[in-house]
Write a protein that holds these residues in place. Structure first.
Motif, short mmCIF file in Angstrom:
data_model
loop_
_atom_site.label_atom_id
_atom_site.label_comp_id
_atom_site.label_asym_id
_atom_site.label_seq_id
_atom_site.Cartn_x
_atom_site.Cartn_y
_atom_site.Cartn_z
N GLU A 144 14.43 -7.80 10.06
CA GLU A 144 14.56 -7.94 11.51
C GLU A 144 13.59 -7.00 12.24
O GLU A 144 13.05 -7.35 13.29
N ARG A 145 13.37 -5.83 11.66
CA ARG A 145 12.39 -4.90 12.24
C ARG A 145 10.96 -5.37 11.96
O ARG A 145 10.07 -5.28 12.80
N ILE A 146 10.75 -5.89 10.75
CA ILE A 146 9.41 -6.33 10.36
C ILE A 146 8.99 -7.56 11.17
O ILE A 146 7.81 -7.72 11.51
N ASP A 147 9.95 -8.42 11.51
CA ASP A 147 9.63 -9.65 12.25
C ASP A 147 9.00 -9.38 13.60
O ASP A 147 8.32 -10.25 14.17
N ALA A 148 9.24 -8.18 14.14
CA ALA A 148 8.68 -7.85 15.45
C ALA A 148 7.22 -7.44 15.38
O ALA A 148 6.59 -7.17 16.40
N THR A 149 6.64 -7.39 14.17
CA THR A 149 5.24 -6.99 13.99
C THR A 149 4.39 -8.21 13.65
O THR A 149 4.91 -9.28 13.36
N ARG A 150 3.09 -8.00 13.66
CA ARG A 150 2.15 -9.05 13.27
C ARG A 150 1.11 -8.44 12.35
O ARG A 150 0.65 -7.32 12.59
N GLY A 151 0.72 -9.18 11.32
CA GLY A 151 -0.33 -8.69 10.44
C GLY A 151 0.12 -8.51 9.02
O GLY A 151 1.26 -8.80 8.65
N PRO A 152 -0.78 -8.01 8.15
CA PRO A 152 -0.49 -7.90 6.71
C PRO A 152 0.63 -6.90 6.41
O PRO A 152 0.82 -5.91 7.13
N VAL A 153 1.32 -7.17 5.31
CA VAL A 153 2.41 -6.30 4.86
C VAL A 153 2.15 -5.90 3.42
O VAL A 153 1.79 -6.74 2.58
N ALA A 154 2.33 -4.61 3.13
CA ALA A 154 2.25 -4.11 1.75
C ALA A 154 3.66 -3.87 1.23
O ALA A 154 4.48 -3.24 1.91
N LEU A 155 3.94 -4.37 0.05
CA LEU A 155 5.22 -4.15 -0.63
C LEU A 155 4.97 -3.22 -1.81
O LEU A 155 4.11 -3.50 -2.64
N ILE A 156 5.71 -2.13 -1.87
CA ILE A 156 5.52 -1.16 -2.95
C ILE A 156 6.75 -1.19 -3.85
O ILE A 156 7.88 -0.96 -3.40
N GLY A 157 6.52 -1.47 -5.13
CA GLY A 157 7.61 -1.54 -6.11
C GLY A 157 8.09 -2.96 -6.31
O GLY A 157 8.00 -3.79 -5.40
N VAL A 158 8.58 -3.23 -7.51
CA VAL A 158 9.16 -4.54 -7.83
C VAL A 158 10.66 -4.33 -8.01
O VAL A 158 11.12 -3.86 -9.05
#
Length: 445
Positions: free
Chosen positions: A174-188
């Motif tokens: 819900e917080r991320i949806d308010a942004t625009r642009g690439p996302v980095a995910l760290i860890g599996v």
């Protein structure tokens, strides 16, 4: 179940700092957990660590008071002896059926900051797989944790808790949806996988970062999404220009320190990315992020959001709680019925052998003049009488097993003569009962 126990702490009773202090680094668990089981006097051990709890589920080698297991668990997790009363203040404990009930509630998401959150089921599964890999999950832990996962599936399918945003990762989204642009995910992890799946559907460009880049690439392939894999060491010194960084590894110390955040700020060209830290201990150094002006959303903020608007979820949780109670009753009945079957067989044989031995003694001493036909009739009468007595006691034993469980049945039969008590004790051994337990046809995997 009288040797089953759980010791641990959660977000309500310990807070983020305490959970971080008692969390074992993932890279050290293969070494630490077998040693912990030995130190605690546990023949089986399963370690569950999430962003909101650290708990040890164990099968004690010998009956042990909860206070003793608390102190042993404190020493094993903290690496030092507790001060007087410290273990009791810090760690909660459950034993026997109370421990089983707690495990079912946890797996179903009914003990989570966000009622009904779904990542916990994956974390329970991962904890069980780790215990099996380390040789720490025997029949009892395996049986109960598999039953807990069945409960989680029923709750997800049959209650309103499975609707809407049900995971902590989705609250972060819900917080991320308010942004625009690439996302980095760290860890599996279950959380990063959930975020990756949701963000990919929205068409967000993804970079998946991991110490072992092959694991990140494999996770993207398994989810069927497009994510550029990068090794963590390379990302730390040469990060992408990003809108958001999501991290959930639980490594210690933080994997992004002040120098890494400075590099991230330079790459962002004046627009600092949102930092979403879903790990405990924190993956992203909180003080460094604050000092450099980053907005960092940690587990305290996620849990605060989860605590809001819980009224409807509490209503839905009543149905889910009924499913948990039903599962507890089913496990109780399955174990009780399986344990009493062997006992009944032994008692039938014992009654028959006792009756026939008495008849043979009677025929030899006082009825030696009976002809073979009449002697055979006496034997048949003795066998029929033995069956009737055995049937009467068997009905009562079944009720004891169903209403009070195998432990009550064992206590009831403990006064039998030595040889019979030994046979009955062997039949009631939990390992044997579980080994002979048929599959639960009411809830296929």
């Amino acid at each position: 179940m009288n040797r089953i126990g759980i010791v641990g702490l959660d977000w309500r009773h310990g807070g983020e700092e305490a959970i971080s202090r008692f969390t074992l680094p993932s890279e050290r668990r293969s070494e630490r957990l077998p040693a912990m089981a030995h130190a605690m006097g546990a023949k089986e051990l399963c370690y569950l660590a999430t962003c909101n709890r650290v708990e040890l589920c164990f099968v004690a080698e010998e009956p042990t008071p909860a206070a003793t297991m608390r102190r042993r668990a404190f020493l094993a997790l903290a690496g030092r002896q507790p001060q007087p009363g410290e273990a009791e203040r810090t760690l909660r404990a459950w034993a026997g059926e109370g421990a089983v009930e707690h495990l079912f509630l946890v797996a179903a998401g009914l003990d989570s900051a966000r009622l009904g959150e779904t990542e916990i089921a994956g974390q329970v599964r991962a904890a069980l797989e780790e215990a099996r890999r380390l040789g720490l999950a025997g029949r009892r832990v395996s049986f109960l944790w598999e039953e807990a996962l069945k409960v989680a599936r029923r709750v997800r399918r049959q209650s309103g808790l499975g609707l809407g945003r049900t995971s902590l990762a989705e609250l972060a989204l819900e917080r991320i949806d308010a942004t625009r642009g690439p996302v980095a995910l760290i860890g599996v992890s279950p959380m990063t996988r959930r975020c990756a799946e949701s963000l990919a559907k929205c068409g967000r460009p993804l970079v998946w970062v991991n110490r072992t880049v092959e694991r990140a690439a494999r996770a993207a392939r398994e989810l069927g999404i497009d994510a550029r894999p990068r090794p963590l060491a390379e990302f730390r010194t040469d990060p992408d220009a990003l809108a958001v960084v999501v991290s959930a590894t639980g490594a210690s110390p933080p994997i992004l320190d002040q120098a890494d955040l400075i590099a991230l700020a330079r790459a962002s060209r004046g627009r600092l990315p949102l930092l979403v830290d879903l790990a405990l201990p924190p993956d992203i150094a909180p003080e460094a992020a604050r000092a450099l002006g980053f907005e960092r959303v940690g587990m305290e903020e996620i849990n605060a959001a989860a605590a809001g608007n819980q009224r409807q979820r509490r209503r839905d949780s009543a149905d889910a709680r009924a499913l948990v109670d039903d599962a507890l009753d089913r496990v109780h009945r399955r174990l009780g019925l399986r344990s009493v079957e062997s006992v009944v067989t032994i008692l039938h044989d014992h009654y028959r052998e006792t009756a026939l031995a008495g008849v043979e003694d009677l025929l030899r001493r006082e009825l030696g003049d009976l002809d073979p036909e009449r002697a055979s009739a006496v034997r048949r009468w003795a066998e029929a009488l033995a069956r009737r007595f055995a049937h009467l006691s068997s009905r009562g034993l079944r009720e004891v097993a169903l209403q009070a469980g195998p432990e009550a049945l064992s206590a009831f039969l403990s006064g039998a003569e030595r040889d019979l008590a030994r046979k009955l004790g062997a039949a009631l051994d939990t390992e044997r009962v579980l080994a002979a337990l048929p599959p639960d046809e009411e809830d296929p995997p």
